[in-house]
Design an enzyme around this catalytic site. Sequence first.
Site, PDB file in Angstrom:
ATOM      1  N   HIS A  24      54.198  30.208 -16.235  1.00 25.57           N
ATOM      2  CA  HIS A  24      53.419  29.905 -15.033  1.00 25.57           C
ATOM      3  C   HIS A  24      54.323  29.389 -13.921  1.00 25.57           C
ATOM      4  O   HIS A  24      54.187  29.778 -12.763  1.00 25.57           O
ATOM      5  CB  HIS A  24      52.342  28.862 -15.355  1.00 25.57           C
ATOM      6  CG  HIS A  24      51.248  29.362 -16.244  1.00 25.57           C
ATOM      7  ND1 HIS A  24      49.928  29.374 -15.869  1.00 25.57           N
ATOM      8  CD2 HIS A  24      51.277  29.879 -17.499  1.00 25.57           C
ATOM      9  CE1 HIS A  24      49.186  29.875 -16.851  1.00 25.57           C
ATOM     10  NE2 HIS A  24      49.996  30.178 -17.856  1.00 25.57           N
ATOM     11  N   ASP A  71      47.222  26.439  -9.925  1.00 29.15           N
ATOM     12  CA  ASP A  71      47.304  27.289 -11.101  1.00 29.15           C
ATOM     13  C   ASP A  71      45.926  27.376 -11.750  1.00 29.15           C
ATOM     14  O   ASP A  71      45.081  26.482 -11.605  1.00 29.15           O
ATOM     15  CB  ASP A  71      48.304  26.690 -12.092  1.00 29.15           C
ATOM     16  CG  ASP A  71      48.534  27.567 -13.300  1.00 29.15           C
ATOM     17  OD1 ASP A  71      49.442  28.409 -13.252  1.00 29.15           O
ATOM     18  OD2 ASP A  71      47.789  27.418 -14.303  1.00 29.15           O
TER      19      ASP A  71
END
Length: 486
Positions: free
Chosen positions: A18, A125
């Site tokens: 990520h 995120d």
Amino acid sequence: MVATRAQLIWIPSSGVGHLVSAVEIAKLLVERDDRLSITLLVLNPPRASKSNPFAELLASVSSSTASAAKSQIRFQELPYEDDPSGLGAKSNMSLAERHKPQVRAAVAELTRALDSPPLAGFIIDMFCTPMIDVANEFGVPSYMFFTCSAAFLGFMFHVLALQDDEGKDLSEFKDSDAKLDIPTLVNPLPAKVFPTVVLDEEHRVWFLGAARRFRETKGIVINSFEKLEPNALKSLLGDDKIPPVYPVGPILNLEVTGRSDKSSEILSWLDAQPSSSVVFLCFGSVGSFHDDQVNQIAHGLEKSGHRFLLSLRRPPPTGMLRAYPEEYENLAKVLPEGFLERTSERGKVIGWAPQVEVLAHPSVGGFVTHCGWNSTLESLWFGVPIAAWPLYAEQQFNAFMMVVEHGMAVEVKMDYRNDLGMETKEIVDSEVIEKAVQKLMKADGHDEKKEKVRQMSERSREALAEGDSSHLAIGRFIGDVFKNIP
């Protein structure tokens, strides 16, 4: 009046994949528009094992970004918060929740600076949806960075609708042979390849809660591209309940900033192998197997007769979900007796692997992978065919996409699981592994799957070119960021 400058607050997840893709997209944004500045507020993860690549990775990307993007991208680490619940998908969300006060204070300090550009919004995120609350407190919009495929985003919204709008009990899908029609897929999806978080009641709560919050954002940035997922993106764009979607991928970190002794040794070995002759087996930053399965992998590789590069790391202690594996002190002890000697002329067993450099190497002809989305995109970028062996998260879904939906991969075992307390007790037999490797490394140059992968490799590079789909999507996103400044 149109703003002359704007700053975005980016809150990435603590996952290695990520963070890497978040940084690469941030670079693209500031390179495209020098009015933008981005501050990444990094939520440090719990240290659940001695071998944790996150800190080293953060230092590396911070250093490389500083030189590439000058002062337009900044990193600010927030103090480590202890996580009594342990690691896992559930704790990613709780990590964000616990960091709210720190993020609030950091953003307040940033915006008080005299030379601070107007705050344009937060990019969060997919595991950090609690930060939408903080953005709301500052009166700015939230945008989401979705690190999975467009098809999986559609899956999340679809199962949410099944529960909330149709009253479906999703627990019925556990241990079921049912198949589900998903708007973002052409083929029905078997329940056996649903992600564990849908099948497990405890984790389903946060999974569906996250999907609800996605709808509160002003837009969703996806690391995918139009030519890979045309049907999925068409479905998402045609749904007025879903925020605008920006497919900006494939976003990959392809830079090699420095070569370690380990990577040099691995690449030197590859240099000595014939073109497209090596099958590479690697299972991501968190992937590992226990001894019985390692033995079957070794026997399968030996019987296949193919050259191989096998990345193996020791599983973390039982109960430490998503903890990072550690390097074996002695690989010979975990492998079958005499295996290393018998295969020394055609195989190499390693710990950590420089995956991008290996996939880019001309001697690599196939990739046995856990089907993490970043790894999938990397294999397509370099035109390396896949054998799918998913472990955790949405990887079973990705495996289905590559094997069934796109016909660009062979299967090892699509419904294999190794996370969230639902680990399979089944051992994948050496014969299954041998057959998958044989099929993957098929010598016929006219193999249909290999040709599809080759074509998609070209299309993935075209997508980022000026005037193509992902390049245009990045421009639309930047335009909407400025349009939506309060």
